[in-house]
Motif scaffolding. Structure first.
Motif, PDB file in Angstrom:
ATOM      1  N   ASN A   7       0.819  -1.212   0.000  1.00 28.76           N
ATOM      2  CA  ASN A   7       0.000   0.000   0.000  1.00 28.76           C
ATOM      3  C   ASN A   7       0.848   1.255   0.000  1.00 28.76           C
ATOM      4  O   ASN A   7       0.462   2.292   0.552  1.00 28.76           O
ATOM      5  CB  ASN A   7      -0.960   0.002   1.182  1.00 28.76           C
ATOM      6  N   ASP A   8       2.016   1.140  -0.636  1.00 30.72           N
ATOM      7  CA  ASP A   8       2.927   2.279  -0.707  1.00 30.72           C
ATOM      8  C   ASP A   8       2.492   3.208  -1.844  1.00 30.72           C
ATOM      9  O   ASP A   8       3.090   3.243  -2.926  1.00 30.72           O
ATOM     10  CB  ASP A   8       4.364   1.789  -0.916  1.00 30.72           C
ATOM     11  N   ASN A   9       1.413   3.903  -1.607  1.00 35.00           N
ATOM     12  CA  ASN A   9       0.894   4.853  -2.590  1.00 35.00           C
ATOM     13  C   ASN A   9       0.213   5.991  -1.847  1.00 35.00           C
ATOM     14  O   ASN A   9       0.056   5.947  -0.611  1.00 35.00           O
ATOM     15  CB  ASN A   9      -0.082   4.162  -3.553  1.00 35.00           C
ATOM     16  N   GLY A  14      -2.656   4.992   0.323  1.00 35.93           N
ATOM     17  CA  GLY A  14      -2.415   3.982   1.340  1.00 35.93           C
ATOM     18  C   GLY A  14      -3.317   2.776   1.196  1.00 35.93           C
ATOM     19  O   GLY A  14      -3.671   2.130   2.184  1.00 35.93           O
ATOM     20  N   GLU A  15      -3.677   2.437  -0.047  1.00 36.02           N
ATOM     21  CA  GLU A  15      -4.601   1.339  -0.303  1.00 36.02           C
ATOM     22  C   GLU A  15      -3.908   0.205  -1.064  1.00 36.02           C
ATOM     23  O   GLU A  15      -2.868   0.400  -1.697  1.00 36.02           O
ATOM     24  CB  GLU A  15      -5.817   1.841  -1.096  1.00 36.02           C
ATOM     25  N   TYR A  16      -4.539  -0.962  -1.015  1.00 42.03           N
ATOM     26  CA  TYR A  16      -4.033  -2.143  -1.703  1.00 42.03           C
ATOM     27  C   TYR A  16      -4.821  -2.291  -3.003  1.00 42.03           C
ATOM     28  O   TYR A  16      -6.029  -2.549  -2.969  1.00 42.03           O
ATOM     29  CB  TYR A  16      -4.196  -3.379  -0.825  1.00 42.03           C
TER      30      TYR A  16
END
Length: 447
Positions: free
Chosen positions: A190-192, A195-197
């Motif tokens: 979730n490194d965006n 913060g989501e998958y």
């Protein structure tokens, strides 16, 4: 379908904040049923071993709707909305032991065609994404395809100028083998910014372990998602246009197609005739050769061959009209069976009733079926004649070939062949009307 079987996961957890509604987005109606009902119907048509619906916002209401629409579908909860990848992960415990192909659909995307879903189910690639060539790609994610298949999905915000020129876009729908899904989904990060998958990251993970990813391309119209009330209205117009065209292609006469509104499950046989301004709610079947006249509303009912309904009639759930039945203007039928040849001409309510063949129901007849607590049933035998303005106070039985006098209130059973009259005896007072009116006028003048 793959030899190992098929399962479908429907993502239906989003709030749909742009709808400006307390109702979960997937419960807004399209074609008479909640949006999620379209996804469930498409899924069920694939004959899957399992359907799992991921709920979130308004989970209890969505679960109740799913249970009503498809009792065999399972619902699971995504307590926190942490992205599409996280949502699919909530469904995996329900798919434990399943080894076939999993198709991931969305509860707010109602128009994906059956042929498209069949192609996704049968595609030989390990992972398949549904793409479309957009007239205006806008901010859709782009699908980067080479001769080795789908290389990657690039979100608009991460795309360079050359990638943004690509018109092949991501719909979000995906199909892949269950074992691959289980293995890859735990590797999502979730490194965006959000913060989501994201489910889209599965493509890169699959390619990294040498699996083939590919794209099935469909028409852009199939991928229409519903996010606003305006989009819902546009989707309704599109649904109605398609449904009307399909009926006419199948031999149904729609005298004014644009004024007729259909539900997702409306079934109408060839050579039926539908007049203007007719509305079909869910659960309606009209057999071949029947006619629905203008300004009728039908829901949860069955109309047999040769029957005529309307104008201005209402058929409510449980209405069953036999062959050659006539239901006329301002007649309402609810949870009632009308056998062959029954005639109900006008201004009548028949609820919780069974009317035998070739019975005539006079104008103004009412089955008084509700006592304030419970509903009660009226039965009328074949070839009976119910006089105008008859009140049938249920529970009551009218025998075969029986009659009721006009204006009667019937509270007791009527034997076969009998005539029942239940009304106050008329009393006539000669000249009283003239004297009464004169007195009233004098009183008014004196004020």
């Amino acid at each position: 379908m793959s030899e190992a079987g098929l399962a479908v996961v429907v993502l239906a957890a989003g709030q749909g904040s742009r709808m400006q509604s307390d109702l979960p987005k997937v419960l807004h109606r399209l074609g008479g049923v909640p949006l999620v009902g379209h996804a469930l119907r498409a899924a069920r048509n694939l004959q899957p071993e399992q359907i799992v619906v991921v709920t979130g916002h308004g989970a209890d209401a969505v679960a109740r709707a799913v249970a009503k629409l498809d009792p065999e579908a399972e619902t699971v909860l995504q307590a926190e909305q942490l992205g599409t990848g996280h949502a699919v992960r909530q469904a995996l415990p329900s798919l434990e032991g399943f080894e076939g192909r999993v198709i991931i659909l969305y509860g707010d995307t109602p128009f994906i065609a059956q042929d498209t879903l069949d192609e996704l189910a049968a595609h030989p690639a390990d992972l398949v994404v549904l793409g479309f060539e957009a007239d205006d790609p806008g901010r859709y994610g782009r699908l980067v395809v080479t001769d080795r298949g789908l290389e990657r999905i690039v979100e608009y915000k991460d795309a360079d100028a050359a990638t943004r020129e690509i018109v092949l876009c991501n719909s979000g729908v995906m199909a892949l083998q269950a074992d691959l899904l289980r293995r890859l989904i735990v590797g999502l990060g979730n490194d965006n910014a959000a913060g989501e998958y994201y489910l889209t990251d599965l493509v890169a993970l699959a390619r990294a372990e040498g699996r083939r990813a590919d794209v099935v391309i469909c028409d852009e119209a199939e991928t229409l998602g519903i996010n606003t009330r305006a989009e819902l209205a546009a989707a309704e117009a599109a649904f109605q246009a398609r449904a009307r065209a399909a009926l006419m292609e199948d031999g149904v006469t729609l005298t004014d197609p644009g004024s007729i509104f259909l539900a997702l499950d409306t079934v109408i046989g060839r050579d039926a005739v539908i007049g203007p301004n007719v509305v079909f709610g869910p659960g309606v079947t009209v057999e071949s050769g029947a006619e629905i006249l203008p300004f009728c509303h039908l829901e949860g009912c069955h109309v047999s061959e040769g029957a005529t309904v309307g104008p201005f009639a209402r058929l409510r759930p449980g209405a069953e009209l036999g062959t050659d039945v006539h239901v006329g203007n301002f007649v309402e039928i609810k949870n009632a069976v009308l056998d062959e040849g029954v005639k109900v001409g006008h201004l009548t309510y028949l609820g919780d009733a069974h009317v035998g063949e070739h019975t005539n129901i006079g104008a103004g007849t009412i089955t008084c079926n509700y006592d304030g607590v419970s509903k009660h049933r009226t039965t009328i035998g074949p070839r009976a004649f119910i006089g105008s303005d008859t009140m049938l106070v249920a529970p009551v039985h009218v025998g075969a070939d029986a009659m009721t006098g006009s204006g009667s209130t019937i509270t007791e059973d009527i034997p076969d062949g009998a005539l029942a009259i239940g009304r106050a005896r008329q009393v006539t007072k000669p000249g009283l009307a003239t004297r009464l009116m004169a007195a009233l006028r004098l009183k008014k003048e004196a004020r």
